[in-house]
Scaffold this motif. Sequence first.
Motif, PDB file in Angstrom:
ATOM      1  N   ARG A 172      -4.758 -26.632  27.916  1.00  0.00           N
ATOM      2  CA  ARG A 172      -4.831 -25.861  29.166  1.00  0.00           C
ATOM      3  C   ARG A 172      -4.009 -24.590  29.071  1.00  0.00           C
ATOM      4  NH1 ARG A 172      -4.096 -31.111  30.888  1.00  0.00           N
ATOM      5  NH2 ARG A 172      -5.952 -32.105  31.798  1.00  0.00           N
TER       6      ARG A 172
ATOM      7  N   LEU B   4     -10.918 -30.468  32.607  1.00  0.00           N
ATOM      8  CA  LEU B   4     -11.213 -29.276  31.810  1.00  0.00           C
ATOM      9  C   LEU B   4     -12.547 -28.635  32.165  1.00  0.00           C
ATOM     10  CD1 LEU B   4     -10.051 -30.399  28.238  1.00  0.00           C
ATOM     11  CD2 LEU B   4      -8.910 -28.784  29.776  1.00  0.00           C
TER      12      LEU B   4
ATOM     13  N   HIS C 282     -12.770 -25.057  33.434  1.00  0.00           N
ATOM     14  CA  HIS C 282     -12.411 -24.000  32.493  1.00  0.00           C
ATOM     15  C   HIS C 282     -13.647 -23.435  31.780  1.00  0.00           C
ATOM     16  CE1 HIS C 282      -7.966 -24.179  32.487  1.00  0.00           C
ATOM     17  NE2 HIS C 282      -8.134 -25.457  32.771  1.00  0.00           N
TER      18      HIS C 282
ATOM     19  N   LEU D 160      -6.017 -22.111  26.979  1.00  0.00           N
ATOM     20  CA  LEU D 160      -7.149 -21.538  27.712  1.00  0.00           C
ATOM     21  C   LEU D 160      -6.678 -20.525  28.750  1.00  0.00           C
ATOM     22  CD1 LEU D 160      -9.291 -24.763  28.195  1.00  0.00           C
ATOM     23  CD2 LEU D 160      -9.773 -22.858  26.634  1.00  0.00           C
ATOM     24  N   ASP D 161      -5.575 -20.821  29.409  1.00  0.00           N
ATOM     25  CA  ASP D 161      -5.045 -19.898  30.411  1.00  0.00           C
ATOM     26  C   ASP D 161      -4.552 -18.594  29.789  1.00  0.00           C
ATOM     27  OD1 ASP D 161      -5.573 -21.643  32.465  1.00  0.00           O
ATOM     28  OD2 ASP D 161      -3.542 -22.464  32.561  1.00  0.00           O
TER      29      ASP D 161
END
Length: 223
Positions: free
Chosen positions: A96, A126, A129, A99-100
Amino acid sequence: MVPYKIPKLLIFDCDGVLIDSEIIATAVHVEALARSGYVISADSYNSRFLGMTDEQSYSIIEAESGLRLPKDHQRCVMAEIAKRYASDLKAMTGVRQALDAINLARCVASSSDPDKLHFALRVTDLYDHFAPNVFSASEVAYGKPAPDLFLYASEKMNTSVDSCLVIEDSVAGVRAAVAARMRVIGFVGGSHCPPKHAERLKEAGAMTTFSHMTELPKILAGR
């Protein structure tokens, strides 16, 4: 380092990349196959079938062994995997945060069947996302190591193959990306990855490998 240019699209495999699922799914497959008379270790199963669709692996097993798996084999396997996913499945550590930190278009291209794929992404929080850009091998003619799924993903995302970067954990997946003429890097941080797995992925065509998802933004930045 990602050579030549920053990609416009990241294509993530799911199992063993976004979610630490392979150790769970492989255990279920090995147990179910043993009940049908086909004995194989988890390491051997992963070495041979990781990255393939279940249908591909079943076809090979039946052809080699002469066995015919029960008609409800797949249904029973999927039900048990869903049960264990609900209680035990975790997102890959650091995914996470990675991805951020990455401001690029992204999608998922997985050999998993759509129901299993969507359930796994939702149970690990997820899905949002990537939604709605989640693609399954069931949508193409041939699964990995054929290039079909990655080519389908690039087409659906309106991105040329030379602007895509694939993140994969399996030899079949790396070979599929290479066959699609896409750059690919190997992830070896899953709990299923054996020693020297990085070398196997590089031999299959991965440009580099990494073992923790928080490394991915740095790799994309060329650091």
